[in-house]
Design an enzyme around this catalytic site. Structure first.
Site, PDB file in Angstrom:
ATOM      1  N   ARG A 146      15.592 -34.098 -35.028  1.00 18.90           N
ATOM      2  CA  ARG A 146      16.770 -33.431 -35.607  1.00 18.90           C
ATOM      3  C   ARG A 146      18.044 -34.172 -35.253  1.00 18.90           C
ATOM      4  O   ARG A 146      18.965 -34.256 -36.040  1.00 18.90           O
ATOM      5  CB  ARG A 146      16.847 -31.994 -35.076  1.00 18.90           C
ATOM      6  CG  ARG A 146      16.242 -30.979 -36.018  1.00 18.90           C
ATOM      7  CD  ARG A 146      16.772 -29.598 -35.700  1.00 18.90           C
ATOM      8  NE  ARG A 146      16.545 -29.248 -34.311  1.00 18.90           N
ATOM      9  CZ  ARG A 146      15.589 -28.441 -33.882  1.00 18.90           C
ATOM     10  NH1 ARG A 146      14.781 -27.891 -34.740  1.00 18.90           N
ATOM     11  NH2 ARG A 146      15.451 -28.166 -32.598  1.00 18.90           N
ATOM     12  N   LYS A 195       0.340 -23.749 -34.604  1.00 19.48           N
ATOM     13  CA  LYS A 195      -0.507 -22.552 -34.791  1.00 19.48           C
ATOM     14  C   LYS A 195       0.161 -21.504 -35.668  1.00 19.48           C
ATOM     15  O   LYS A 195      -0.490 -20.838 -36.463  1.00 19.48           O
ATOM     16  CB  LYS A 195      -0.884 -21.953 -33.432  1.00 19.48           C
ATOM     17  CG  LYS A 195       0.286 -21.379 -32.660  1.00 19.48           C
ATOM     18  CD  LYS A 195       0.223 -21.715 -31.208  1.00 19.48           C
ATOM     19  CE  LYS A 195       1.343 -22.710 -30.954  1.00 19.48           C
ATOM     20  NZ  LYS A 195       1.297 -23.429 -29.743  1.00 19.48           N
ATOM     21  N   GLY A 199      -4.549 -25.882 -26.545  1.00 15.41           N
ATOM     22  CA  GLY A 199      -4.109 -27.212 -26.082  1.00 15.41           C
ATOM     23  C   GLY A 199      -5.204 -28.256 -26.027  1.00 15.41           C
ATOM     24  O   GLY A 199      -5.764 -28.646 -27.058  1.00 15.41           O
ATOM     25  N   GLY A 243       8.542 -23.426 -15.846  1.00 16.90           N
ATOM     26  CA  GLY A 243       8.513 -24.065 -17.164  1.00 16.90           C
ATOM     27  C   GLY A 243       7.351 -23.617 -18.036  1.00 16.90           C
ATOM     28  O   GLY A 243       7.130 -24.166 -19.113  1.00 16.90           O
ATOM     29  N   LYS A 278      -3.473 -17.859 -32.604  1.00 12.73           N
ATOM     30  CA  LYS A 278      -4.683 -18.603 -32.232  1.00 12.73           C
ATOM     31  C   LYS A 278      -5.936 -17.792 -32.568  1.00 12.73           C
ATOM     32  O   LYS A 278      -6.957 -18.348 -32.991  1.00 12.73           O
ATOM     33  CB  LYS A 278      -4.623 -18.960 -30.746  1.00 12.73           C
ATOM     34  CG  LYS A 278      -3.490 -19.949 -30.438  1.00 12.73           C
ATOM     35  CD  LYS A 278      -3.183 -20.016 -28.945  1.00 12.73           C
ATOM     36  CE  LYS A 278      -2.056 -20.985 -28.643  1.00 12.73           C
ATOM     37  NZ  LYS A 278      -1.576 -20.892 -27.246  1.00 12.73           N
TER      38      LYS A 278
HETATM   39  N1  HSE Z   1       3.084 -20.862 -24.851  1.00 13.31           N
HETATM   40  C1  HSE Z   1       1.684 -21.163 -24.930  1.00 13.31           C
HETATM   41  C2  HSE Z   1       1.008 -20.740 -23.654  1.00 13.31           C
HETATM   42  C3  HSE Z   1       1.378 -22.601 -25.153  1.00 13.31           C
HETATM   43  O1  HSE Z   1       1.633 -20.205 -22.757  1.00 13.31           O
HETATM   44  O2  HSE Z   1      -0.188 -20.916 -23.564  1.00 13.31           O
HETATM   45  C4  HSE Z   1       1.581 -23.010 -26.562  1.00 13.31           C
HETATM   46  O3  HSE Z   1       0.777 -22.280 -27.437  1.00 13.31           O
END
Ligand code: HSE
Length: 441
Positions: free
Chosen positions: A51, A109, A138, A191, A209
């Protein structure tokens, strides 16, 4: 020519340069020699759409590859990798890439769970690969196993811990007795959780998912709107401690189940017996437990988020798509032929564990049991635990209370919910402390 390794480089366009995009770029550039050998042709990263060109970035991403013109970038690519997230402009860019004959790899997703038919119809009509291993859990290979390895089997059920943030939060609540808000703050500091943790805490991420897994497992289109969703916001430290006392762990589960009537897809917190493999999934890890007629139980475990783990899944898809372009062939098309009915949330069958506080006097347990019987809900176990302080020696027995813990056998969600409402209305019931589903038993 199909069947012969081509020396012509394959042009790879990358849309998005966040945590995952940076690692995809790094992997393509630093692993170029290995990737070329595995594919049979070099993979050339031709551009990275961002961006803002001025944002400070990891030096692994050459500045000269950055562009804000994503539309132009996708037009000239053989493989388009989308790791920007969100519905737009990702949707338009992927459709444009497909229309131009590019294979597409996405980690998105939300887009897949909302726009699955549109994307697949376009990809199948164009004869290009649409791959998305990174969109679910992941790094864990789960899309390809369900889509391809189990294509000859009959999947009955998928139970997944597919959101690392909520698993971390529930784990911290279990190990140190933290309340949800404290554990979420810790997840944010580390994080894992976003500043606005809604997508994780309220189950939206897991629901997307779940929709993808259910579509693949049952050869039926399932959108995020078909997923019954309940997040972890209502789970207390007391619930988690009480779960442990009865040999359970609280997990946020994505559940996709095939029943005689159709397909049930849902996300909710659930008590998982501590001896179930999913109970051992700690911290921010993910795991997906699949039950298939032929294969029996299968468990897939690993890191469900993070730059390098997610990039690993993306790069696997890139290699696979690239091999098809070099050697011929194509990844699987959409498989939605089964077109099974999607069951409403209240048609799911599950077990409940209900904790309640009741007056401690003769006949109360029989009254509660009577309500369950009236609703056709069968009791599995009843436990009466520590009496309230009023019951201490010398206290007025008329004020004594007891904590009851009821676990039911499997019953329809609608019957269970009606039962709990009726029990709550009984005069001797002071409080329904918690209602949690039990899964995996
Ligand atoms: N925020 C997601 C999680 C990761 O905490 O697993 C990305 O889908």
């Amino acid at each position: 020519m199909p069947g012969t390794a081509s020396p012509t480089p394959l042009r790879v366009a990358l849309l998005g340069c966040g945590v995952v995009g940076t690692e995809v770029a790094r992997g393509l550039l630093t692993g170029a020699a290995d990737l070329a050998a595995r594919v049979g042709a070099p993979l050339e990263l031709v551009g990275v759409a961002v961006r803002d060109l001025e944002t400070e970035r990891d030096p692994a991403v050459p500045r000269e590859l950055l562009t804000t013109d994503a539309e132009k970038l996708v037009e000239s690519a053989d493989i388009v990798v989308e790791v920007m997230g969100g519905i737009e402009p990702a949707r338009t860019l992927l459709l444009r890439a497909i229309a131009g004959g590019a294979s597409v790899v996405t980690a998105n997703k939300a887009l897949l769970a909302e726009r699955w038919p549109e994307l697949f119809e376009a990809a199948d009509a164009a004869g290009v690969d649409l791959s998305f291993e990174a969109a679910v859990a992941g790094a864990i290979p789960i899309v390809r196993p369900v889509r391809e390895s189990l294509a000859g089997d009959h999947v009955r059920r998928v139970l997944g811990i597919v959101n690392g943030t909520t698993n971390f939060v529930l784990d911290r609540m279990a190990t140190d007795g933290l309340e949800l808000e404290e554990a979420v703050r810790e997840a944010q500091a580390l994080g894992y959780a976003e500043a606005d943790p809604t997508a994780d805490v309220d189950g939206f991420d897991a629901a997307a998912k779940a929709a993808i897994l259910a579509s693949l497992a049952f050869h039926t289109r399932v959108s995020i709107d078909d997923v019954a969703r309940e997040g972890i916001r209502a789970v207390t430290a007391d619930d988690v401690a009480a779960a442990a006392a009865t040999g359970h762990t609280v997990k946020l589960l994505a559940i996709a189940e095939r029943t005689a009537e159709g397909v049930s897809v849902r996300v909710h917190p659930a008590l998982v017996p501590t001896d179930h493999p999913l109970a051992a999934v700690r911290g921010a890890f993910n795991a997906v437990f699949v039950e298939a007629d032929g294969a029996g139980p299968l468990m897939f475990y690993g890191q469900g988020a993070g730059g390098r783990p997610t990039a690993s899944a993306v790069l696997g898809d890139v290699v696979s798509a690239a091999r098809h372009r070099v050697l011929g062939g194509k990844g699987p098309q959409e498989s939605a032929y089964a077109s099974l009915p999607l069951l409403p949330a209240d048609a799911a069958t599950t077990r409940y564990q209900v904790r309640l506080v009741v007056d401690d006097r003769p006949g109360v347990l029989a009254q509660v049991a009577g309500v369950l019987a009236e609703h056709g809900v069968s009791i599995d176990t009843v436990r009466q635990s520590a009496l309230g302080a009023e019951a201490a020696e010398g206290a007025d027995p008329a004020g004594a209370t007891a904590n009851l813990l009821l676990t039911t056998h499997r019953a329809r969600e609608a019957s269970l919910a009606a039962t709990v409402a009726a029990v709550a209305g009984l005069a001797p019931v002071r409080e329904i402390t918690s209602v949690l589903r039990v899964e995996g038993a």
